[in-house]
Write a protein that holds these residues in place. Sequence first.
Motif, PDB file in Angstrom:
ATOM      1  N   PHE A  13       0.823  -1.195   0.000  1.00 29.42           N
ATOM      2  CA  PHE A  13       0.000   0.000   0.000  1.00 29.42           C
ATOM      3  C   PHE A  13       0.868   1.260   0.000  1.00 29.42           C
ATOM      4  CE2 PHE A  13      -2.243  -3.308   2.455  1.00 29.42           C
ATOM      5  CZ  PHE A  13      -3.181  -3.625   1.502  1.00 29.42           C
ATOM      6  N   ILE A  14       1.501   1.512  -1.107  1.00 25.52           N
ATOM      7  CA  ILE A  14       2.427   2.636  -1.184  1.00 25.52           C
ATOM      8  C   ILE A  14       1.687   3.952  -0.996  1.00 25.52           C
ATOM      9  CG2 ILE A  14       4.068   3.802  -2.681  1.00 25.52           C
ATOM     10  CD1 ILE A  14       4.666   1.101  -3.966  1.00 25.52           C
ATOM     11  N   THR A  15       0.544   4.091  -1.620  1.00 26.14           N
ATOM     12  CA  THR A  15      -0.301   5.250  -1.392  1.00 26.14           C
ATOM     13  C   THR A  15      -1.712   4.762  -1.138  1.00 26.14           C
ATOM     14  OG1 THR A  15      -0.737   5.476  -3.765  1.00 26.14           O
ATOM     15  CG2 THR A  15       1.058   6.775  -2.866  1.00 26.14           C
ATOM     16  N   PRO A  16      -2.436   5.367  -0.185  1.00 25.58           N
ATOM     17  CA  PRO A  16      -3.769   4.875   0.143  1.00 25.58           C
ATOM     18  C   PRO A  16      -4.756   5.106  -0.986  1.00 25.58           C
ATOM     19  CG  PRO A  16      -3.307   6.920   1.304  1.00 25.58           C
ATOM     20  CD  PRO A  16      -2.031   6.513   0.640  1.00 25.58           C
ATOM     21  N   SER A  17      -5.714   4.194  -1.130  1.00 28.76           N
ATOM     22  CA  SER A  17      -6.776   4.318  -2.113  1.00 28.76           C
ATOM     23  C   SER A  17      -8.079   4.595  -1.393  1.00 28.76           C
ATOM     24  CB  SER A  17      -6.884   3.041  -2.938  1.00 28.76           C
ATOM     25  OG  SER A  17      -5.675   2.765  -3.599  1.00 28.76           O
ATOM     26  N   LEU A  18      -9.014   5.159  -2.129  1.00 30.68           N
ATOM     27  CA  LEU A  18     -10.314   5.470  -1.549  1.00 30.68           C
ATOM     28  C   LEU A  18     -11.341   4.460  -2.024  1.00 30.68           C
ATOM     29  CD1 LEU A  18     -10.458   9.352  -1.910  1.00 30.68           C
ATOM     30  CD2 LEU A  18      -9.863   8.033   0.121  1.00 30.68           C
ATOM     31  N   VAL A  19     -12.061   3.891  -1.111  1.00 30.27           N
ATOM     32  CA  VAL A  19     -13.177   3.014  -1.422  1.00 30.27           C
ATOM     33  C   VAL A  19     -14.356   3.480  -0.587  1.00 30.27           C
ATOM     34  CG1 VAL A  19     -14.037   0.659  -1.413  1.00 30.27           C
ATOM     35  CG2 VAL A  19     -11.639   1.087  -1.908  1.00 30.27           C
ATOM     36  N   ASN A  20     -15.483   3.666  -1.247  1.00 30.82           N
ATOM     37  CA  ASN A  20     -16.685   4.140  -0.573  1.00 30.82           C
ATOM     38  C   ASN A  20     -16.479   5.490   0.103  1.00 30.82           C
ATOM     39  OD1 ASN A  20     -19.373   3.923  -0.028  1.00 30.82           O
ATOM     40  ND2 ASN A  20     -19.140   2.623   1.769  1.00 30.82           N
ATOM     41  N   TYR A  68       0.158  -4.201  -8.595  1.00 25.86           N
ATOM     42  CA  TYR A  68       0.141  -4.095 -10.047  1.00 25.86           C
ATOM     43  C   TYR A  68       1.372  -4.794 -10.609  1.00 25.86           C
ATOM     44  CZ  TYR A  68      -3.432  -0.829  -8.736  1.00 25.86           C
ATOM     45  OH  TYR A  68      -4.559  -0.286  -8.177  1.00 25.86           O
ATOM     46  N   TYR A  69       1.211  -5.385 -11.793  1.00 25.26           N
ATOM     47  CA  TYR A  69       2.225  -6.276 -12.336  1.00 25.26           C
ATOM     48  C   TYR A  69       2.539  -5.952 -13.790  1.00 25.26           C
ATOM     49  CZ  TYR A  69       0.907  -8.937  -8.199  1.00 25.26           C
ATOM     50  OH  TYR A  69       0.658  -9.299  -6.904  1.00 25.26           O
ATOM     51  N   ASN A  70       3.690  -6.456 -14.238  1.00 23.68           N
ATOM     52  CA  ASN A  70       4.063  -6.398 -15.648  1.00 23.68           C
ATOM     53  C   ASN A  70       3.999  -4.978 -16.221  1.00 23.68           C
ATOM     54  OD1 ASN A  70       4.470  -9.279 -15.883  1.00 23.68           O
ATOM     55  ND2 ASN A  70       2.246  -9.476 -15.723  1.00 23.68           N
ATOM     56  N   LYS A  71       4.580  -4.035 -15.462  1.00 28.93           N
ATOM     57  CA  LYS A  71       4.705  -2.631 -15.860  1.00 28.93           C
ATOM     58  C   LYS A  71       3.378  -1.866 -15.866  1.00 28.93           C
ATOM     59  CE  LYS A  71       8.879  -3.425 -18.619  1.00 28.93           C
ATOM     60  NZ  LYS A  71       9.542  -3.242 -19.941  1.00 28.93           N
ATOM     61  N   PHE A  72       2.303  -2.498 -15.444  1.00 33.17           N
ATOM     62  CA  PHE A  72       1.021  -1.794 -15.275  1.00 33.17           C
ATOM     63  C   PHE A  72       1.081  -1.058 -13.937  1.00 33.17           C
ATOM     64  CE2 PHE A  72      -3.475  -1.345 -14.326  1.00 33.17           C
ATOM     65  CZ  PHE A  72      -4.060  -1.143 -15.575  1.00 33.17           C
ATOM     66  N   THR A  73       0.523   0.167 -13.877  1.00 29.35           N
ATOM     67  CA  THR A  73       0.554   0.947 -12.635  1.00 29.35           C
ATOM     68  C   THR A  73      -0.862   1.274 -12.176  1.00 29.35           C
ATOM     69  OG1 THR A  73       0.485   3.208 -13.556  1.00 29.35           O
ATOM     70  CG2 THR A  73       2.621   2.061 -13.587  1.00 29.35           C
ATOM     71  N   LYS A  74      -0.966   1.757 -10.948  1.00 29.99           N
ATOM     72  CA  LYS A  74      -2.288   2.071 -10.403  1.00 29.99           C
ATOM     73  C   LYS A  74      -2.937   3.251 -11.118  1.00 29.99           C
ATOM     74  CE  LYS A  74      -2.761   3.658  -6.344  1.00 29.99           C
ATOM     75  NZ  LYS A  74      -2.717   3.650  -4.875  1.00 29.99           N
ATOM     76  N   ILE A 230     -11.243   1.572 -17.398  1.00 28.27           N
ATOM     77  CA  ILE A 230     -11.447   2.051 -16.033  1.00 28.27           C
ATOM     78  C   ILE A 230     -10.259   1.630 -15.174  1.00 28.27           C
ATOM     79  CG2 ILE A 230     -12.734  -0.035 -15.373  1.00 28.27           C
ATOM     80  CD1 ILE A 230     -14.562   1.741 -13.660  1.00 28.27           C
ATOM     81  N   LYS A 231      -9.947   2.407 -14.149  1.00 23.76           N
ATOM     82  CA  LYS A 231      -8.895   2.005 -13.220  1.00 23.76           C
ATOM     83  C   LYS A 231      -9.409   0.858 -12.348  1.00 23.76           C
ATOM     84  CE  LYS A 231      -6.645   6.537 -12.848  1.00 23.76           C
ATOM     85  NZ  LYS A 231      -6.307   7.658 -11.946  1.00 23.76           N
ATOM     86  N   PRO A 232      -8.563  -0.113 -12.055  1.00 28.03           N
ATOM     87  CA  PRO A 232      -9.005  -1.231 -11.214  1.00 28.03           C
ATOM     88  C   PRO A 232      -9.581  -0.785  -9.872  1.00 28.03           C
ATOM     89  CG  PRO A 232      -6.962  -1.806 -12.310  1.00 28.03           C
ATOM     90  CD  PRO A 232      -7.216  -0.359 -12.630  1.00 28.03           C
ATOM     91  N   ILE A 233      -9.025   0.254  -9.253  1.00 19.75           N
ATOM     92  CA  ILE A 233      -9.556   0.699  -7.963  1.00 19.75           C
ATOM     93  C   ILE A 233     -10.976   1.230  -8.120  1.00 19.75           C
ATOM     94  CG2 ILE A 233      -8.556   3.017  -8.152  1.00 19.75           C
ATOM     95  CD1 ILE A 233      -9.084   0.945  -4.928  1.00 19.75           C
ATOM     96  N   ASP A 234     -11.283   1.828  -9.267  1.00 18.03           N
ATOM     97  CA  ASP A 234     -12.635   2.334  -9.488  1.00 18.03           C
ATOM     98  C   ASP A 234     -13.598   1.196  -9.793  1.00 18.03           C
ATOM     99  OD1 ASP A 234     -12.043   4.971  -8.958  1.00 18.03           O
ATOM    100  OD2 ASP A 234     -11.556   5.456 -11.032  1.00 18.03           O
TER     101      ASP A 234
END
Length: 348
Positions: A13-20, A68-74, A230-234
């Motif tokens: 968790f390098i930077t926090p994500s927002l959910v709900n 995130y893997y294979n050069k894909f980023t958040k 879409i971003k995976p977090i979204d």
Amino acid sequence: MTFKYLKIFIFIFITPSLVNGQKLVSDEPSKFGWDESAINMIHERATQMDRLNSLLILRRDTLVYEKYYNKFTKEDYSNIKSASKSILNLLVGIAVEKQYIASIDETIFAYLPELFDDTSDLKKQEITIRHLMLMQSGLKPTSLSNYAPWVASEDWLQYAIDQPLEALPGELYGYSTGDTHLLAAVLSKASGMTALQFAEKYLYTPMGITIQEWSTDPKGNHEGGNNVYIKPIDLAKIGVMVRQGGLYNGEQIVSKDWISESTAYQVEPQGISRPFEINGYGYLWWLVKALKYDTYSAIGFGGQYMMTIPELDVIIVLTSQYKGSAPNSHFQSIADLIENHILKSLEL
């Protein structure tokens, strides 16, 4: 916080994500069923998958794994391919709730009469919105081996409706992105907006989601059941909203009844294989069994997943490279990762 959990926090968790609408990132996965060894085991298995882009795991609406893997980023956007169909389901539910659409038992002829001419099979005029959501239009499908000729046509809507009826509407399941393309056109005609404008007004903006793209056909109609970027977090946010019965950050985005009906068994899909046992099909939601657990899942070409396991209160978002046909080994790896590493680790 102990040192070992601090290490996990830095690693994942390098930077926090927002959910709900809240900072819901756990720095102590053990509170949610995963200890350090389980987390490391999941990560080690994921790193072996050369087509994997992202893996997010939520439990009790809390993000406990984000990698995130294979050069894909958040910050990158995933094309979730046919997992877009489940988002379209939400848009139709909103349209019914907002009374743009009176009933899903209305015919598509009532909205798109220009697609039907005097030589059309009159039975096609009996195709309803419900039939499209259940892949039971009866029209010859435009997916799988029939997909390339369809998208090569100049008018995708006309091409889809001009396909011969292989069964009466409502009698036979036939997976077809053409059905969902017609469905998005109905949504657009009913609302007076493009499908994307409707989605932004009633789904994405209220949830703080920005999508990169929703592809269009040659005439400018959004694809309906395909190609939402879409971003995976979204995508995870949408998963949380659905699991909460359409509620997100205190706002009822989609009606609870619609969510309940959509994710329940409606029909038996035929002619489709998945790396998981198929239990049925809802309204544009796949009902598959992972390990021994029932799920409702949005699934897209190449290995795009948003899988909710109600019994465990777990949501898994997994996205993959989508260009080029993925080998069967990738789908087998997805099943192994989810069943034997993520879910089984909760039973230890």
